[in-house]
Design an enzyme around this catalytic site. Structure first.
Site, PDB file in Angstrom:
ATOM      1  N   GLU A  91       2.456  -0.338  -8.671  1.00 13.65           N
ATOM      2  CA  GLU A  91       2.522  -0.921  -7.326  1.00 13.65           C
ATOM      3  C   GLU A  91       3.640  -1.950  -7.247  1.00 13.65           C
ATOM      4  O   GLU A  91       4.544  -1.853  -6.418  1.00 13.65           O
ATOM      5  CB  GLU A  91       1.176  -1.573  -7.017  1.00 13.65           C
ATOM      6  CG  GLU A  91       1.138  -2.474  -5.799  1.00 13.65           C
ATOM      7  CD  GLU A  91      -0.088  -3.369  -5.823  1.00 13.65           C
ATOM      8  OE1 GLU A  91      -1.012  -3.105  -5.043  1.00 13.65           O
ATOM      9  OE2 GLU A  91      -0.128  -4.334  -6.631  1.00 13.65           O
ATOM     10  N   ASP A 103      -6.538  -4.429  -0.462  1.00 14.00           N
ATOM     11  CA  ASP A 103      -5.746  -3.213  -0.276  1.00 14.00           C
ATOM     12  C   ASP A 103      -5.541  -2.907   1.211  1.00 14.00           C
ATOM     13  O   ASP A 103      -4.450  -2.508   1.625  1.00 14.00           O
ATOM     14  CB  ASP A 103      -6.466  -1.998  -0.900  1.00 14.00           C
ATOM     15  CG  ASP A 103      -5.971  -1.658  -2.290  1.00 14.00           C
ATOM     16  OD1 ASP A 103      -5.455  -2.564  -2.980  1.00 14.00           O
ATOM     17  OD2 ASP A 103      -6.118  -0.491  -2.698  1.00 14.00           O
TER      18      ASP A 103
END
Length: 382
Positions: free
Chosen positions: A66, A264
Protein backbone atom coordinates in the site's frame (compact mmCIF):
# COMPACT_ATOMS: atom_id res chain seq x y z
CA UNK A 1 -18.53 18.68 -19.30
CA UNK A 2 -16.15 15.83 -19.97
CA UNK A 3 -13.51 14.43 -17.68
CA UNK A 4 -9.86 15.44 -17.69
CA UNK A 5 -8.97 12.39 -19.78
CA UNK A 6 -10.62 14.16 -22.74
CA UNK A 7 -10.20 17.84 -21.87
CA UNK A 8 -6.71 17.73 -20.38
CA UNK A 9 -7.97 20.21 -17.80
CA UNK A 10 -7.58 19.59 -14.07
CA UNK A 11 -9.56 21.73 -11.64
CA UNK A 12 -7.65 23.69 -9.03
CA UNK A 13 -10.28 23.53 -6.29
CA UNK A 14 -8.07 25.38 -3.84
CA UNK A 15 -7.92 28.32 -6.27
CA UNK A 16 -11.69 28.12 -6.74
CA UNK A 17 -11.98 28.48 -2.96
CA UNK A 18 -9.87 31.62 -2.90
CA UNK A 19 -6.29 30.51 -2.37
CA UNK A 20 -3.53 31.93 -4.54
CA UNK A 21 -1.52 29.85 -7.01
CA UNK A 22 1.72 30.69 -5.23
CA UNK A 23 0.54 29.55 -1.82
CA UNK A 24 -1.04 26.42 -3.31
CA UNK A 25 2.17 25.44 -5.10
CA UNK A 26 4.20 26.10 -1.98
CA UNK A 27 1.84 24.02 0.17
CA UNK A 28 1.95 21.00 -2.18
CA UNK A 29 5.75 21.12 -2.34
CA UNK A 30 6.04 21.52 1.43
CA UNK A 31 3.79 18.53 1.98
CA UNK A 32 6.00 16.36 -0.22
CA UNK A 33 9.19 17.63 1.40
CA UNK A 34 7.87 16.96 4.90
CA UNK A 35 6.83 13.38 4.11
CA UNK A 36 10.01 12.53 2.24
CA UNK A 37 12.71 14.71 3.78
CA UNK A 38 11.29 16.25 6.94
CA UNK A 39 12.40 15.77 10.53
CA UNK A 40 12.55 12.27 11.94
CA UNK A 41 9.16 12.64 13.58
CA UNK A 42 7.65 13.91 10.30
CA UNK A 43 9.03 11.89 7.39
CA UNK A 44 8.48 8.24 6.63
CA UNK A 45 10.58 7.90 3.47
CA UNK A 46 13.93 6.27 4.19
CA UNK A 47 16.76 5.72 1.75
CA UNK A 48 18.71 2.47 1.76
CA UNK A 49 22.17 2.41 0.22
CA UNK A 50 22.78 4.08 -3.11
CA UNK A 51 19.64 3.11 -4.99
CA UNK A 52 16.76 1.93 -2.79
CA UNK A 53 14.26 3.40 -0.33
CA UNK A 54 11.10 2.46 1.55
CA UNK A 55 8.04 4.13 3.02
CA UNK A 56 7.52 3.06 6.63
CA UNK A 57 4.09 2.38 8.06
CA UNK A 58 4.89 4.26 11.25
CA UNK A 59 1.96 2.77 13.13
CA UNK A 60 2.99 -0.83 12.51
CA UNK A 61 6.71 -0.31 11.82
CA UNK A 62 6.71 -2.29 8.62
CA UNK A 63 6.73 -1.68 4.86
CA UNK A 64 3.53 -2.35 2.94
CA UNK A 65 2.69 -2.58 -0.74
CA UNK A 66 0.00 0.00 0.00
CA UNK A 67 2.57 2.56 1.13
CA UNK A 68 5.21 1.70 -1.45
CA UNK A 69 2.72 2.00 -4.31
CA UNK A 70 1.33 5.22 -2.84
CA UNK A 71 4.85 6.59 -2.58
CA UNK A 72 5.50 5.72 -6.22
CA UNK A 73 2.28 7.42 -7.31
CA UNK A 74 3.18 10.56 -5.37
CA UNK A 75 6.64 10.56 -6.94
CA UNK A 76 5.44 10.23 -10.51
CA UNK A 77 2.90 13.01 -9.93
CA UNK A 78 5.61 15.24 -8.42
CA UNK A 79 8.15 14.33 -11.15
CA UNK A 80 10.55 12.73 -8.64
CA UNK A 81 12.14 9.99 -10.75
CA UNK A 82 15.05 9.19 -8.43
CA UNK A 83 12.79 8.57 -5.45
CA UNK A 84 10.38 6.57 -7.64
CA UNK A 85 13.17 4.29 -8.86
CA UNK A 86 14.53 3.82 -5.35
CA UNK A 87 11.11 2.72 -4.09
CA UNK A 88 10.47 0.42 -7.04
CA UNK A 89 13.86 -1.28 -6.69
CA UNK A 90 13.16 -1.94 -2.99
CA UNK A 91 9.78 -3.44 -3.94
CA UNK A 92 11.27 -5.71 -6.61
CA UNK A 93 14.17 -6.71 -4.35
CA UNK A 94 12.23 -7.58 -1.20
CA UNK A 95 8.50 -7.81 -1.87
CA UNK A 96 8.36 -9.73 -5.15
CA UNK A 97 7.20 -13.36 -4.84
CA UNK A 98 9.25 -15.68 -7.03
CA UNK A 99 7.67 -19.05 -6.30
CA UNK A 100 4.45 -20.74 -5.21
CA UNK A 101 0.78 -19.98 -5.83
CA UNK A 102 1.36 -16.22 -5.35
CA UNK A 103 4.27 -16.12 -7.80
CA UNK A 104 4.65 -12.70 -9.49
CA UNK A 105 2.55 -10.95 -6.85
CA UNK A 106 4.09 -8.90 -4.03
CA UNK A 107 3.90 -9.70 -0.31
CA UNK A 108 1.78 -7.07 1.37
CA UNK A 109 4.12 -6.57 4.35
CA UNK A 110 7.87 -6.69 4.94
CA UNK A 111 10.07 -5.76 7.84
CA UNK A 112 12.15 -2.60 7.59
CA UNK A 113 15.10 -4.83 6.78
CA UNK A 114 13.25 -6.38 3.82
CA UNK A 115 12.35 -9.66 5.50
CA UNK A 116 8.93 -10.91 4.43
CA UNK A 117 6.16 -10.76 7.04
CA UNK A 118 3.63 -12.52 4.80
CA UNK A 119 3.41 -14.88 1.86
CA UNK A 120 0.54 -13.24 -0.01
CA UNK A 121 -0.53 -9.91 -1.53
CA UNK A 122 -3.09 -7.17 -0.97
CA UNK A 123 -4.67 -6.10 -4.27
CA UNK A 124 -4.62 -2.37 -3.60
CA UNK A 125 -0.84 -2.52 -3.81
CA UNK A 126 -0.81 -4.22 -7.18
CA UNK A 127 -3.30 -1.85 -8.79
CA UNK A 128 -1.40 1.21 -7.60
CA UNK A 129 1.94 -0.28 -8.69
CA UNK A 130 0.55 -0.88 -12.17
CA UNK A 131 -0.93 2.61 -12.55
CA UNK A 132 2.17 4.36 -11.19
CA UNK A 133 4.36 2.34 -13.56
CA UNK A 134 2.21 3.17 -16.60
CA UNK A 135 2.40 6.86 -15.68
CA UNK A 136 6.18 6.59 -15.24
CA UNK A 137 6.46 4.98 -18.65
CA UNK A 138 4.53 7.83 -20.24
CA UNK A 139 6.21 10.64 -18.30
CA UNK A 140 9.83 9.48 -18.27
CA UNK A 141 10.09 6.73 -20.86
CA UNK A 142 10.98 3.08 -20.29
CA UNK A 143 14.38 1.88 -19.17
CA UNK A 144 15.78 -1.61 -18.97
CA UNK A 145 15.05 -4.54 -16.70
CA UNK A 146 12.77 -3.64 -13.82
CA UNK A 147 12.81 -0.02 -15.04
CA UNK A 148 11.00 -0.98 -18.22
CA UNK A 149 8.01 0.50 -16.46
CA UNK A 150 5.36 -0.31 -19.05
CA UNK A 151 6.37 -3.97 -19.32
CA UNK A 152 6.40 -4.32 -15.54
CA UNK A 153 2.92 -2.83 -15.28
CA UNK A 154 1.55 -5.17 -17.94
CA UNK A 155 3.09 -8.16 -16.16
CA UNK A 156 1.39 -7.23 -12.89
CA UNK A 157 -2.02 -6.91 -14.51
CA UNK A 158 -1.54 -10.16 -16.42
CA UNK A 159 -1.15 -12.03 -13.12
CA UNK A 160 -4.07 -10.22 -11.48
CA UNK A 161 -6.44 -11.31 -14.24
CA UNK A 162 -5.16 -14.71 -15.32
CA UNK A 163 -4.21 -16.47 -12.11
CA UNK A 164 -6.38 -19.54 -11.72
CA UNK A 165 -5.90 -20.52 -15.34
CA UNK A 166 -3.74 -23.51 -16.25
CA UNK A 167 -0.87 -21.27 -17.30
CA UNK A 168 -1.07 -19.14 -14.13
CA UNK A 169 -1.62 -21.25 -10.99
CA UNK A 170 -3.04 -19.43 -8.00
CA UNK A 171 -5.91 -17.10 -7.19
CA UNK A 172 -6.84 -14.01 -9.25
CA UNK A 173 -7.24 -10.60 -7.63
CA UNK A 174 -10.49 -9.86 -9.47
CA UNK A 175 -13.45 -12.23 -9.22
CA UNK A 176 -13.86 -13.52 -12.81
CA UNK A 177 -17.64 -13.87 -12.57
CA UNK A 178 -18.39 -10.25 -11.67
CA UNK A 179 -15.12 -8.38 -12.39
CA UNK A 180 -14.95 -7.03 -8.81
CA UNK A 181 -11.65 -6.68 -6.97
CA UNK A 182 -11.25 -8.98 -3.96
CA UNK A 183 -10.09 -7.93 -0.52
CA UNK A 184 -7.40 -10.60 -0.85
CA UNK A 185 -7.13 -13.49 -3.31
CA UNK A 186 -8.96 -16.56 -2.09
CA UNK A 187 -11.72 -14.70 -0.22
CA UNK A 188 -15.07 -13.90 -1.81
CA UNK A 189 -15.69 -10.37 -0.63
CA UNK A 190 -14.37 -6.93 -1.50
CA UNK A 191 -13.11 -3.68 -0.02
CA UNK A 192 -14.97 -0.66 -1.44
CA UNK A 193 -11.91 1.53 -1.07
CA UNK A 194 -9.98 -0.75 -3.45
CA UNK A 195 -12.35 0.12 -6.31
CA UNK A 196 -10.59 2.43 -8.75
CA UNK A 197 -12.64 2.59 -11.96
CA UNK A 198 -10.55 5.54 -13.11
CA UNK A 199 -7.49 3.27 -13.04
CA UNK A 200 -9.30 0.44 -14.82
CA UNK A 201 -10.31 2.75 -17.66
CA UNK A 202 -6.62 3.46 -18.21
CA UNK A 203 -5.65 -0.20 -17.79
CA UNK A 204 -8.05 -0.90 -20.67
CA UNK A 205 -5.87 1.28 -22.87
CA UNK A 206 -2.49 0.05 -21.65
CA UNK A 207 -2.76 -3.61 -20.58
CA UNK A 208 -2.21 -6.61 -22.85
CA UNK A 209 -4.66 -6.28 -25.77
CA UNK A 210 -6.38 -9.53 -24.83
CA UNK A 211 -7.29 -8.10 -21.41
CA UNK A 212 -8.57 -4.69 -22.41
CA UNK A 213 -12.21 -5.76 -22.56
CA UNK A 214 -11.84 -7.19 -19.06
CA UNK A 215 -10.69 -3.82 -17.72
CA UNK A 216 -13.51 -1.97 -19.46
CA UNK A 217 -15.94 -4.35 -17.78
CA UNK A 218 -14.14 -3.98 -14.44
CA UNK A 219 -14.52 -0.19 -14.58
CA UNK A 220 -18.24 -0.50 -15.24
CA UNK A 221 -18.65 -3.15 -12.55
CA UNK A 222 -16.83 -1.07 -9.95
CA UNK A 223 -18.91 2.01 -10.62
CA UNK A 224 -22.04 -0.07 -10.18
CA UNK A 225 -20.66 -1.70 -7.04
CA UNK A 226 -19.96 1.65 -5.39
CA UNK A 227 -23.66 2.52 -5.76
CA UNK A 228 -24.37 -0.53 -3.60
CA UNK A 229 -21.54 -0.08 -1.12
CA UNK A 230 -22.15 3.61 -0.26
CA UNK A 231 -25.13 4.23 1.99
CA UNK A 232 -27.69 6.33 0.07
CA UNK A 233 -28.27 8.78 2.93
CA UNK A 234 -24.79 9.22 4.40
CA UNK A 235 -22.42 8.32 1.56
CA UNK A 236 -20.47 6.10 3.97
CA UNK A 237 -19.14 2.68 2.97
CA UNK A 238 -17.86 -0.18 5.08
CA UNK A 239 -14.22 -1.18 5.17
CA UNK A 240 -15.08 -4.62 3.79
CA UNK A 241 -18.24 -5.39 1.85
CA UNK A 242 -19.81 -8.39 0.16
CA UNK A 243 -20.32 -8.48 -3.59
CA UNK A 244 -23.83 -7.08 -3.07
CA UNK A 245 -22.32 -4.04 -1.33
CA UNK A 246 -23.55 -4.91 2.16
CA UNK A 247 -21.04 -4.54 5.01
CA UNK A 248 -19.06 -7.76 5.44
CA UNK A 249 -19.57 -9.13 8.94
CA UNK A 250 -17.76 -12.45 8.47
CA UNK A 251 -14.12 -13.39 9.02
CA UNK A 252 -13.79 -11.21 12.11
CA UNK A 253 -11.87 -14.01 13.78
CA UNK A 254 -9.21 -13.56 11.08
CA UNK A 255 -9.25 -9.89 10.16
CA UNK A 256 -11.10 -8.20 13.03
CA UNK A 257 -14.12 -5.95 12.64
CA UNK A 258 -14.51 -4.14 9.32
CA UNK A 259 -18.26 -3.63 8.79
CA UNK A 260 -18.07 0.05 9.74
CA UNK A 261 -16.89 3.35 8.29
CA UNK A 262 -13.35 3.20 9.57
CA UNK A 263 -9.78 3.57 8.33
CA UNK A 264 -9.78 1.73 4.97
CA UNK A 265 -13.20 3.07 4.09
CA UNK A 266 -12.19 6.73 4.10
CA UNK A 267 -10.50 6.24 0.74
CA UNK A 268 -13.76 5.33 -1.01
CA UNK A 269 -15.09 8.87 -1.38
CA UNK A 270 -11.64 10.15 -2.38
CA UNK A 271 -11.56 7.58 -5.18
CA UNK A 272 -15.05 8.56 -6.29
CA UNK A 273 -13.87 12.15 -6.51
CA UNK A 274 -10.90 11.13 -8.66
CA UNK A 275 -13.07 9.07 -11.01
CA UNK A 276 -15.35 12.07 -11.45
CA UNK A 277 -12.42 14.38 -12.12
CA UNK A 278 -10.79 12.12 -14.68
CA UNK A 279 -13.78 10.56 -16.46
CA UNK A 280 -17.05 12.18 -15.31
CA UNK A 281 -19.11 9.19 -16.41
CA UNK A 282 -21.47 8.79 -13.45
CA UNK A 283 -23.74 11.65 -12.24
CA UNK A 284 -24.45 9.67 -9.04
CA UNK A 285 -20.95 10.53 -7.88
CA UNK A 286 -21.97 14.16 -7.45
CA UNK A 287 -24.98 13.16 -5.39
CA UNK A 288 -23.11 10.80 -3.08
CA UNK A 289 -20.26 13.26 -2.51
CA UNK A 290 -22.80 15.91 -1.55
CA UNK A 291 -24.46 13.52 0.88
CA UNK A 292 -21.20 12.60 2.59
CA UNK A 293 -20.24 16.26 3.00
CA UNK A 294 -23.72 17.01 4.35
CA UNK A 295 -23.39 14.13 6.81
CA UNK A 296 -20.17 15.52 8.24
CA UNK A 297 -20.83 19.26 7.97
CA UNK A 298 -24.51 19.33 8.95
CA UNK A 299 -25.23 16.17 10.94
CA UNK A 300 -21.88 15.44 12.62
CA UNK A 301 -20.28 18.86 12.70
CA UNK A 302 -18.70 18.24 16.12
CA UNK A 303 -17.87 14.59 15.57
CA UNK A 304 -15.50 14.35 12.63
CA UNK A 305 -13.34 12.08 14.78
CA UNK A 306 -16.19 9.60 15.29
CA UNK A 307 -16.59 6.03 14.09
CA UNK A 308 -19.87 5.27 12.32
CA UNK A 309 -21.92 2.48 10.92
CA UNK A 310 -22.71 3.12 7.28
CA UNK A 311 -26.21 4.36 8.19
CA UNK A 312 -24.63 7.11 10.29
CA UNK A 313 -25.03 5.57 13.73
CA UNK A 314 -22.17 6.95 15.84
CA UNK A 315 -20.30 4.44 17.97
CA UNK A 316 -18.22 4.93 21.11
CA UNK A 317 -14.90 4.40 19.34
CA UNK A 318 -12.80 7.27 18.04
CA UNK A 319 -11.21 7.38 14.61
CA UNK A 320 -7.66 6.10 14.41
CA UNK A 321 -6.91 8.47 11.52
CA UNK A 322 -8.76 11.78 12.04
CA UNK A 323 -6.56 13.76 9.62
CA UNK A 324 -7.37 11.25 6.88
CA UNK A 325 -11.08 12.02 7.37
CA UNK A 326 -10.44 15.73 6.87
CA UNK A 327 -8.42 14.95 3.73
CA UNK A 328 -10.99 12.75 2.02
CA UNK A 329 -13.93 14.98 2.94
CA UNK A 330 -12.09 17.75 1.11
CA UNK A 331 -11.21 15.51 -1.84
CA UNK A 332 -14.91 14.69 -2.18
CA UNK A 333 -15.17 18.27 -3.48
CA UNK A 334 -13.85 17.01 -6.83
CA UNK A 335 -17.34 15.60 -7.33
CA UNK A 336 -19.53 17.55 -4.90
CA UNK A 337 -21.33 20.73 -5.93
CA UNK A 338 -23.26 21.36 -2.73
CA UNK A 339 -22.99 24.02 -0.02
CA UNK A 340 -20.20 22.34 1.96
CA UNK A 341 -17.42 22.24 -0.63
CA UNK A 342 -15.55 25.29 0.64
CA UNK A 343 -16.02 24.33 4.29
CA UNK A 344 -14.40 20.95 3.66
CA UNK A 345 -11.58 22.42 1.57
CA UNK A 346 -10.87 25.15 4.13
CA UNK A 347 -10.79 22.61 6.92
CA UNK A 348 -8.11 20.63 5.11
CA UNK A 349 -6.11 23.77 4.38
CA UNK A 350 -6.22 24.69 8.07
CA UNK A 351 -5.21 21.19 9.22
CA UNK A 352 -1.48 20.46 9.53
CA UNK A 353 0.15 17.18 8.61
CA UNK A 354 -0.01 14.65 11.40
CA UNK A 355 3.03 13.82 13.52
CA UNK A 356 3.63 10.78 15.69
CA UNK A 357 3.25 7.05 15.18
CA UNK A 358 0.05 7.11 13.12
CA UNK A 359 1.13 9.79 10.63
CA UNK A 360 1.78 7.41 7.69
CA UNK A 361 -1.79 6.69 6.59
CA UNK A 362 -3.19 10.12 7.44
CA UNK A 363 -0.44 11.97 5.65
CA UNK A 364 -0.58 9.86 2.50
CA UNK A 365 -4.29 10.66 2.14
CA UNK A 366 -3.45 14.28 2.93
CA UNK A 367 -0.81 14.29 0.17
CA UNK A 368 -3.22 12.79 -2.36
CA UNK A 369 -5.85 15.38 -1.45
CA UNK A 370 -3.32 18.18 -1.86
CA UNK A 371 -2.36 16.88 -5.30
CA UNK A 372 -5.93 16.32 -6.42
CA UNK A 373 -7.40 19.60 -5.18
CA UNK A 374 -4.53 21.64 -6.64
CA UNK A 375 -4.93 20.13 -10.10
CA UNK A 376 -1.73 18.12 -9.83
CA UNK A 377 -3.04 14.54 -9.71
CA UNK A 378 -2.91 13.88 -13.41
CA UNK A 379 -3.16 11.24 -16.11
CA UNK A 380 0.04 10.60 -18.08
CA UNK A 381 -0.37 8.80 -21.39
CA UNK A 382 1.82 8.15 -24.39
Amino acid sequence: MAGAVLTGKYRNVFKECGYSEDEITKRVEQTFETIFYGKEEERFYHEVGDDMAYMEDTGNHDVRTEGMSYGMMVCVQMNKKEEFDRLWKWVRTYMYIENGPNKNYFVWSCGLDGSKNADGPAPDGEEYFAMALFFASARWGDGEGIFNYGAEAKAILRECVHKGEASHPGEPMWEPSNKLIKFVPGFDFSDPSYHLPHFYELFAKNADPCDRTFWEQAAEASRGYLHLACHPKTGLSAEYADYDGKPHIGHQEIFGRHDWYYSDAYRTIANIGMDHLWFEKDPWQVEIANRLQHFYCAEQKEHWDGVFLTDGTRLEEKALHPVAIVAVNAQASLAADGPYVKECVDRLWDTPLRTGDRRYYDNFLYMFAMLALSGNYRIYQK
